[in-house]
Enzyme design. Structure first.
Site, short mmCIF file in Angstrom:
data_model
loop_
_atom_site.label_atom_id
_atom_site.label_comp_id
_atom_site.label_asym_id
_atom_site.label_seq_id
_atom_site.Cartn_x
_atom_site.Cartn_y
_atom_site.Cartn_z
N LYS A 259 0.82 -1.22 0.00
CA LYS A 259 0.00 0.00 0.00
C LYS A 259 0.85 1.26 0.00
CE LYS A 259 0.30 -2.03 4.12
NZ LYS A 259 -0.15 -2.98 5.09
N GLY B 265 -6.65 -6.38 3.66
CA GLY B 265 -6.18 -7.78 3.60
C GLY B 265 -7.00 -8.67 2.70
N VAL C 213 -5.36 -3.26 0.54
CA VAL C 213 -6.35 -2.61 1.43
C VAL C 213 -7.25 -3.67 2.04
CG1 VAL C 213 -8.26 -0.97 1.56
CG2 VAL C 213 -6.34 -0.52 0.03
N LYS D 250 -4.40 3.46 3.06
CA LYS D 250 -5.54 2.63 2.61
C LYS D 250 -6.75 3.49 2.27
CE LYS D 250 -3.96 -1.42 5.16
NZ LYS D 250 -3.97 -2.05 6.49
#
Ligand code: HSE
Length: 380
Positions: free
Chosen positions: A94, A123, A121, A193
């Site tokens: 990220k 997981g 973002v 994120k």
């Protein structure tokens, strides 16, 4: 069966979980090599390792390069080299995307290759895919959510009486935290994120410097206990909101009334709420950890294999960025023996021992009144 060959950049928690997942369930994917800094470090799975990035980036037998190493450099350079060498790229990184995503996506388009980043973002939660496809036809108003598994894990552990330092050490041991957990607890990981979500959701480009970011380093178990006594709870929340054509992005510890979906997450889970003209959509699931993140990487590789994705669309909108709105805030006395002063400036409402005020107090005023204040996440 045609096998797709992948090479890894990095071979830490996520890389090792990815190899296990592929060996358990993806016979069509072959992991050829991993670029590492230290070939002698013990790993849970065996893959040929090299310290020379060109062994992966310029390897003619490798179709897809998977970046699981994190950090801006050399990831930025290596992703560009892989795309120029006609390889598709999947990344969980990220940080490099938040700072250099526009440039990297442009290189991917020019090279006619894919650059996929679902794992970057939340997981294992397929929220980028939903924003890029399903929700791309709906005008959005707001995206917010709990986006850092480590902070959620630490705050929920502190609510159970586990000390901050032990909770953070557990988050590191369980593979949730970044190599440098400062990025988690200071809010930078959440900022990256929410920026990536906003760029996709609002079809725009946002500079990292415009995300107003505050982390959880000032939160104490005393704050959480006080909030709990008022039937309130706190989470680190990232928010991107579009108001009258102005976009604002913020990361802040934010308070909600119990029960609230942001407060009911377990351990490293994440939740993303997307408010659109077609209604509110919720995405929830494991936001950190090797295996969860690996599922998103495998999903991206599979989409590349089956060519079931469109080319990366450029972000064409340019919204002016507006500073995030400050407030309303919830405030209460730090000391349980001290009562909340009557008629606080900007008071909207009070309920027992806490009040909602329209704007935050300056540090001197907080001292004078003996107050703590946190952003209030509910509608007033
Ligand atoms: N350190 C990150 C987190 C990992 O705790 O959410 C997943 O991005």
């Amino acid at each position: 069966m045609h096998r797709t060959t992948i090479g890894l950049l990095g071979f830490g928690t996520v890389g090792q979980a990815l190899v296990s997942l592929i060996r358990e369930s993806q016979p069509q994917i072959h992991v050829a090599k991993a670029v590492v800094r230290d070939v002698h470090r013990q790993r849970s799975v065996d893959v040929p390792m090299t310290t020379r990035p060109e062994d992966v980036l310029l390897n003619p037998s490798i179709d897809v390069v998977v970046d699981v190493m994190g950090g801006r450099d050399p990831a930025r350079q290596w992703i560009k080299e892989a795309l120029h060498a006609n390889k598709d790229v999947v990344t969980a990184n990220k940080e490099v995307l938040a700072y250099h995503g526009e440039e990297l996506l442009a290189v991917a388009r020019e090279s006619g290759r894919h650059l996929r980043y679902e794992a970057a973002v939340a997981g294992g939660v397929p929220v980028l895919d939903a924003l890029a496809h399903h929700l791309s036809v709906v005008p959005l108003e707001r995206i917010d959510g709990v986006l850092n598994g480590t902070c959620n894990f630490v705050l929920s552990a502190m609510e159970q009486g586990i000390p901050y330092s032990r909770a953070l050490a557990d988050a590191k041991r369980l593979g949730y935290a970044e190599a440098d957990p400062a990025a988690d607890i200071e809010g930078d990981d959440t900022a990256r994120k929410i920026l990536l979500l906003a760029q996709l959701g609002f079809h725009t480009t946002v500079p990292m410097a415009s995300v107003d970011t505050m982390g959880i380093t000032e939160i104490t178990d005393h704050h959480l206990a006080r909030l709990k006594s008022f039937h309130l709870g706190l989470r680190l929340v990232g928010t991107a909101a579009l108001n009258n054509g102005l976009l604002s992005l913020r990361v802040a510890p934010t308070v909600y009334r119990v029960p609230h979906p942001f407060l009911s997450l377990d351990g490293p889970d994440n939740v993303v709420r997307v408010v659109s003209s077609a209604g509110t959509f919720w995405f929830q699931g494991p936001g950190a950890g090797g295996y969860a993140t690996a599922t998103s990487i495998v999903s991206d590789i599979t989409r590349i294999i089956h060519r079931t994705i469109s080319v990366n669309n450029p972000n064409t909108e340019r919204y002016p960025i507006h500073p995030a709105k400050r407030g309303p805030y919830v405030c209460f006395t730090h000391d349980t023996d001290r009562s909340l002063p009557l008629g606080l400036p900007g008071e909207i409402r009070r309920l027992g021992s806490y009040a909602i005020v329209s704007e935050g107090f300056a540090a001197e005023e907080l001292d004078e009144y003996g107050l703590c204040q946190f952003l209030w996440g509910e509608e007033e």
